[in-house]
Design an enzyme around this catalytic site. Sequence first.
Site, PDB file in Angstrom:
ATOM      1  N   ASN A   1       0.876  -1.174   0.000  1.00  0.00           N
ATOM      2  CA  ASN A   1       0.000   0.000   0.000  1.00  0.00           C
ATOM      3  C   ASN A   1       0.911   1.221   0.000  1.00  0.00           C
ATOM      4  OD1 ASN A   1      -1.766   2.064   0.474  1.00  0.00           O
ATOM      5  ND2 ASN A   1      -2.766   1.118   2.231  1.00  0.00           N
TER       6      ASN A   1
ATOM      7  N   ARG B   1      -2.559  -1.978  -3.569  1.00  0.00           N
ATOM      8  CA  ARG B   1      -3.750  -1.156  -3.406  1.00  0.00           C
ATOM      9  C   ARG B   1      -3.664  -0.001  -4.406  1.00  0.00           C
ATOM     10  NH1 ARG B   1      -5.064   3.463   0.816  1.00  0.00           N
ATOM     11  NH2 ARG B   1      -7.277   3.647   0.399  1.00  0.00           N
TER      12      ARG B   1
ATOM     13  N   HIS C   1     -12.914   3.258  -0.347  1.00  0.00           N
ATOM     14  CA  HIS C   1     -12.897   2.249   0.730  1.00  0.00           C
ATOM     15  C   HIS C   1     -13.542   0.931   0.277  1.00  0.00           C
ATOM     16  CE1 HIS C   1     -13.091   5.756   3.859  1.00  0.00           C
ATOM     17  NE2 HIS C   1     -11.832   5.397   3.665  1.00  0.00           N
TER      18      HIS C   1
ATOM     19  N   ARG D   1     -12.468  16.040   6.805  1.00  0.00           N
ATOM     20  CA  ARG D   1     -13.273  16.412   5.632  1.00  0.00           C
ATOM     21  C   ARG D   1     -14.695  16.746   6.056  1.00  0.00           C
ATOM     22  NH1 ARG D   1     -11.506  11.218   3.075  1.00  0.00           N
ATOM     23  NH2 ARG D   1      -9.408  11.620   2.314  1.00  0.00           N
TER      24      ARG D   1
ATOM     25  N   GLU E   1      -8.119  -4.799   5.089  1.00  0.00           N
ATOM     26  CA  GLU E   1      -7.955  -4.519   3.660  1.00  0.00           C
ATOM     27  C   GLU E   1      -6.790  -5.318   3.064  1.00  0.00           C
ATOM     28  OE1 GLU E   1      -8.532  -0.382   5.031  1.00  0.00           O
ATOM     29  OE2 GLU E   1      -9.030   0.018   2.946  1.00  0.00           O
TER      30      GLU E   1
END
Length: 402
Positions: free
Chosen positions: A10, A93, A182, A243, A386
Site C-alpha cells: 500500500n 492497493r 474504501h 473532511r 484490507e
Amino acid sequence: MTATRVLVLNSGSSSLKYQLLDMRDASRLAVGLVERIGEQTSRLKHTCVSTGETREQNGPIADHDAALKAVAVELARDGVGLDSPDLLAIGHRVVHGGMFFTEPTVVDDGVITEIERLIPVAPLHNPANLTGIRTARALRPDLPQVAVFDTAFHTTMPESTARYAIDPRLADRYRVRRYGFHGTSHAYVSRRTARLLGKEPSEVNVIVLHLGNGASASAVEKGRCVDTSMGLTPLEGLVMGTRSGDLDPAVIFHLARVGGMSMDEIDTLLNKRSGLFGLCGDNDMREIRRRIDEGDREAALAFDIYIHRLKKYIGAYYAVLGKVDAIAFTAGVGENAAAVRQAAIAGLEGLGALVDPELNGARGDEARLISPPSARVAVAVVPTDEELEIATQTYALVGKSN
Ligand code: AMP
C-alpha cells in the site's frame, strides 16, 4: 512446489505499508511500514510475525525504490525474501480505478497507462500507488503484480446512483460521477458480516459504516454495492476527521465570491481543515470523547453533527435497500468507539436495530454482534482487513493459473 505467498503493498506519497501473507491459511508472515520516504528522518519498522521480533531502522530512505529494497532485505533476514520461490504475486492497493477497472487486474503496460489516465480524478493517490507498482515490477519483473482498486466494489452501483444530476455529456467528458472509495473494506466487511450471521453474502443486505479518519457508508444488497456515500472524490458523504462531507455546493461559490478564497484554499479547507477537526480542533474521537466528559460544548456539538449525518445515511440506506439484515461498524472509530455506535443506533428501535450496552461496551478484536438476539436487524462490529482482502483477491486471480 506451489507458491502461496502474496506480498501486499500500500504505497502512499511518502510511505510504504506492506504485509506478507501465506494464503494456504491466510496467515501473516511479516508486516511493516516505511514512513517519511524522501526525508532525512525516514523510518522502517518491520515485524516478523512468527518470532514476534520487531526491527526498526532510522535514517534517510531516498525514494520508493530504496524503500522496497530495504523491505526486501528485512524479509530476507526472516527467510521470506522477495526472491523466494514461495512468493506467488504482489498485490497493490490502487485508490482509483474509475469505471474501467471493475475487478482486480494483473498489471501490464496498458493497465499502468489507464491508472495514469485516472490521475486527474485521484491526484494525491494514484501517482503514489503507481510508484509502488513500478518499483515492485522493476525488482521482480517476472512476478505477477495485481492491482486491487478501492473503487471496484462500487462499480455495481446503478446509473441512477452513480450519476450526479448534471448534463450527462458534460459529466462524461470530465469523468464526473460517483465512484465511491474504501471499496476493499466495504467488500470484506459486508462478506464477513454475512458469515457472522451464518449466511452467504448473496442472502443478506448490509449497511457498512467504515468510520476511520476518512469515513464512508455503503448499502450492500445480496453482496453487491448499490450505494455509497463518497462520490467523485472522498469528500462527499459523512462527517470525517478533517473532511466536511456533504455540503451545499454553493458554499464553495460563496466562499470564493464573498470570502475571497481561492479554489486551492477552499480545497484545503474542506479536505484538511473541516469535519471534526474544523468543528472542534480535534479529529481523534478519543480526544473528543475525553473533552465531552469534561463538559466541553464545542466537542459535544462536533460529536452531535457527526452522529446526525451518520443517522441520515443509515436511514437513507434502509430506504435504498428496503430490507436490512445487519448494520456493521468498522475502521478506527467504528471498531473502537462504543459511544459512536450507541449514539448512531439510538432511536432506531422502530426500524428493528438496537444495541445491547454490555455487548457494545465489551472490547475485542474479533467480528462480533452487539445487538440482542431479539433484534430484527443485527448490529455488528467487524474489524476491517484490507490487506487480507487484497491478498485474497490477488490469490484468487493468480493462484488459479499457478
Ligand atoms: P483509521 O483511519 O481507520 O485508522 O481510524 C483512525 C481514527 O480512529 C482515529 O483518528 C481516531 O479518531 C479513531 N480511533 C482509534 N482508536 C480509537 C479508540 N480506542 N476510541 C475511539 N476512537 C478511536
